[in-house]
Design an enzyme around this catalytic site. Structure first.
Site, mmCIF file in Angstrom:
data_model
loop_
_atom_site.group_PDB
_atom_site.id
_atom_site.type_symbol
_atom_site.label_atom_id
_atom_site.label_comp_id
_atom_site.label_asym_id
_atom_site.label_seq_id
_atom_site.Cartn_x
_atom_site.Cartn_y
_atom_site.Cartn_z
ATOM 1 N N HIS A 52 10.922 -30.561 70.228
ATOM 2 C CA HIS A 52 11.363 -29.184 70.490
ATOM 3 C C HIS A 52 10.431 -28.538 71.502
ATOM 4 O O HIS A 52 9.420 -29.119 71.875
ATOM 5 C CB HIS A 52 11.465 -28.384 69.194
ATOM 6 C CG HIS A 52 10.172 -28.089 68.510
ATOM 7 N ND1 HIS A 52 9.394 -29.058 67.922
ATOM 8 C CD2 HIS A 52 9.491 -26.920 68.324
ATOM 9 C CE1 HIS A 52 8.323 -28.502 67.385
ATOM 10 N NE2 HIS A 52 8.352 -27.202 67.630
ATOM 11 N N HIS A 54 8.332 -25.904 71.761
ATOM 12 C CA HIS A 54 7.114 -25.112 71.575
ATOM 13 C C HIS A 54 5.917 -25.704 72.322
ATOM 14 O O HIS A 54 5.776 -26.926 72.427
ATOM 15 C CB HIS A 54 6.790 -24.966 70.081
ATOM 16 C CG HIS A 54 7.709 -24.002 69.379
ATOM 17 N ND1 HIS A 54 7.902 -23.990 68.019
ATOM 18 C CD2 HIS A 54 8.496 -23.002 69.881
ATOM 19 C CE1 HIS A 54 8.761 -23.037 67.708
ATOM 20 N NE2 HIS A 54 9.136 -22.430 68.805
ATOM 21 N N ASP A 56 2.803 -26.151 71.676
ATOM 22 C CA ASP A 56 1.908 -27.119 71.039
ATOM 23 C C ASP A 56 2.547 -28.503 70.937
ATOM 24 O O ASP A 56 1.918 -29.446 70.444
ATOM 25 C CB ASP A 56 1.418 -26.622 69.662
ATOM 26 C CG ASP A 56 2.546 -26.434 68.656
ATOM 27 O OD1 ASP A 56 3.579 -25.839 69.011
ATOM 28 O OD2 ASP A 56 2.386 -26.879 67.501
ATOM 29 N N HIS A 57 3.774 -28.642 71.443
ATOM 30 C CA HIS A 57 4.473 -29.938 71.447
ATOM 31 C C HIS A 57 4.745 -30.445 72.859
ATOM 32 O O HIS A 57 4.994 -31.636 73.042
ATOM 33 C CB HIS A 57 5.782 -29.842 70.645
ATOM 34 C CG HIS A 57 5.536 -29.486 69.198
ATOM 35 N ND1 HIS A 57 5.705 -30.380 68.178
ATOM 36 C CD2 HIS A 57 5.061 -28.343 68.631
ATOM 37 C CE1 HIS A 57 5.361 -29.798 67.033
ATOM 38 N NE2 HIS A 57 4.971 -28.561 67.282
ATOM 39 N N HIS A 108 14.064 -24.732 62.819
ATOM 40 C CA HIS A 108 12.796 -24.241 63.383
ATOM 41 C C HIS A 108 13.055 -23.707 64.791
ATOM 42 O O HIS A 108 12.665 -22.595 65.133
ATOM 43 C CB HIS A 108 11.782 -25.385 63.372
ATOM 44 C CG HIS A 108 10.453 -25.054 63.959
ATOM 45 N ND1 HIS A 108 9.572 -24.190 63.350
ATOM 46 C CD2 HIS A 108 9.847 -25.490 65.091
ATOM 47 C CE1 HIS A 108 8.472 -24.099 64.094
ATOM 48 N NE2 HIS A 108 8.611 -24.880 65.147
ATOM 49 N N ASP A 130 8.473 -30.172 63.796
ATOM 50 C CA ASP A 130 8.170 -29.055 62.889
ATOM 51 C C ASP A 130 9.350 -28.753 61.966
ATOM 52 O O ASP A 130 9.530 -27.617 61.531
ATOM 53 C CB ASP A 130 7.818 -27.791 63.689
ATOM 54 C CG ASP A 130 6.462 -27.885 64.359
ATOM 55 O OD1 ASP A 130 5.728 -28.858 64.123
ATOM 56 O OD2 ASP A 130 6.136 -26.961 65.140
ATOM 57 N N HIS A 168 2.159 -31.460 62.006
ATOM 58 C CA HIS A 168 1.011 -30.633 61.604
ATOM 59 C C HIS A 168 0.437 -31.098 60.273
ATOM 60 O O HIS A 168 1.185 -31.527 59.382
ATOM 61 C CB HIS A 168 1.415 -29.155 61.449
ATOM 62 C CG HIS A 168 1.758 -28.480 62.743
ATOM 63 N ND1 HIS A 168 0.818 -27.810 63.494
ATOM 64 C CD2 HIS A 168 2.924 -28.377 63.421
ATOM 65 C CE1 HIS A 168 1.401 -27.316 64.579
ATOM 66 N NE2 HIS A 168 2.684 -27.648 64.558
HETATM 67 FE FE FE Z 1 4.214 -27.064 66.070
HETATM 68 ZN ZN ZN Z 2 7.129 -25.648 66.605
#
Ligand code: FE
Ligand code: ZN
Length: 260
Positions: A52, A54, A56-57, A108, A130, A168
């Site tokens: 996805h 985001h 942090d990905h 998410h 996530d 995570h």
């Molecule tokens: Fe994440």
């Molecule tokens: Zn995420």
């Protein structure tokens, strides 16, 4: 195949899947730990899988693509750093000799996908970003409770020995909440001790085993009478609402959002 989790930021794992001298990385939010692992192990990065959009990905995607020439795959409906090859549920994908099923798991984010490797040895592998965490699930930033419940139902139907590679390390805080919801669940009590021991040794709690998640994760057990009852009590649901799976799931997710 060999699976290595590369820690990044405060609590992310970037999953590196190795086969001989080649590797695939999933959700590289940061390029540095991936480049270090490739150099240390003498690996060629063949592909980058994204679940996805985001940061942090995807934060390391451009740097990794430029440094390695790896092909980037990501959900067709999400804003992934270009150029990338869009993946669609039901369209076959194969990397490093492994068949990959792409699963649509909105909730998410609106276009979130998961990657399932049914023939991986010693047991199937799921990269779920996530969507599913050990003992928990992702927050509903873009999707509805009904979408997330359907997504988790799809993941729950995978083989019990599936290795669940979440993005995570949220397990201990998730289990604290799970025990507030489901305090008499002896599998959950035992799993918390197991995970506390792993973390005390500095070890990851992941990959999780799907069969264990079915026993301990309240978001996969939202239809269980004990969980349903606890949610109804907490949220003050009337009998009609309490019989509605989506309403119970929504109240459970809200309880987790508010939980300290
Ligand atoms: Fe994440
Ligand atoms: Zn995420």
């Amino acid at each position: 195949m060999k699976l290595v989790e590369l820690p990044a930021f405060a609590d992310n794992y970037l999953w590196l899947w190795q086969q001989d001298d080649q590797a695939v990385v999933v959700d590289p939010g940061d390029a540095a730990p991936v480049l270090q692992a490739l150099a240390r192990e003498g690996l060629i990065l063949t592909a980058i899988l994204v679940t996805h959009h985001h940061a942090d990905h995807v934060g390391g995607v451009d740097e990794l693509r430029a440094a390695t020439g790896a092909q980037v795959f990501g959900p067709a409906r999400e804003n992934i750093p270009q150029p990338f090859t869009p993946v669609m549920a039901g369209e076959p994908l194969s990397l490093l000799g492994q068949h990959i099923d792409v699963l649509d798991v909105p909730g998410h984010t609106a276009g979130h996908v998961a990657y399932f490797l049914p023939h991986a040895e010693p047991s199937p592998v799921l990269f779920c970003g996530d969507t599913l965490f050990s003992g928990g699930c992702g927050r509903l930033f873009e999707g509805t409770p009904a979408q997330m419940l359907a997504s988790l139902d799809a993941l729950a139907a995978l083989p019990a020995d599936t290795q669940v590679c979440c993005a995570h390390e949220y397990t201990l805080s998730n289990l604290r909440f799970a025990l507030a919801v489901d305090p008499r669940n002896t599998d959950l009590q035992a799993y918390q001790i197991h995970c506390q021991n792993l973390r005390a040794q500095g070890r990851p709690t992941l990959p999780a085993r799907l069969g264990t998640e079915l026993q301990i994760n309240p978001f996969l057990r939202a239809r269980h009478p004990d969980v349903r009852h606890a949610v109804a009590q907490h949220a003050g649901l009337d009998a009609k609402t309490q019989a509605d799976d989506v309403a119970v799931f929504a109240a459970l997710r809200q309880w987790k959002n508010d939980f300290q």
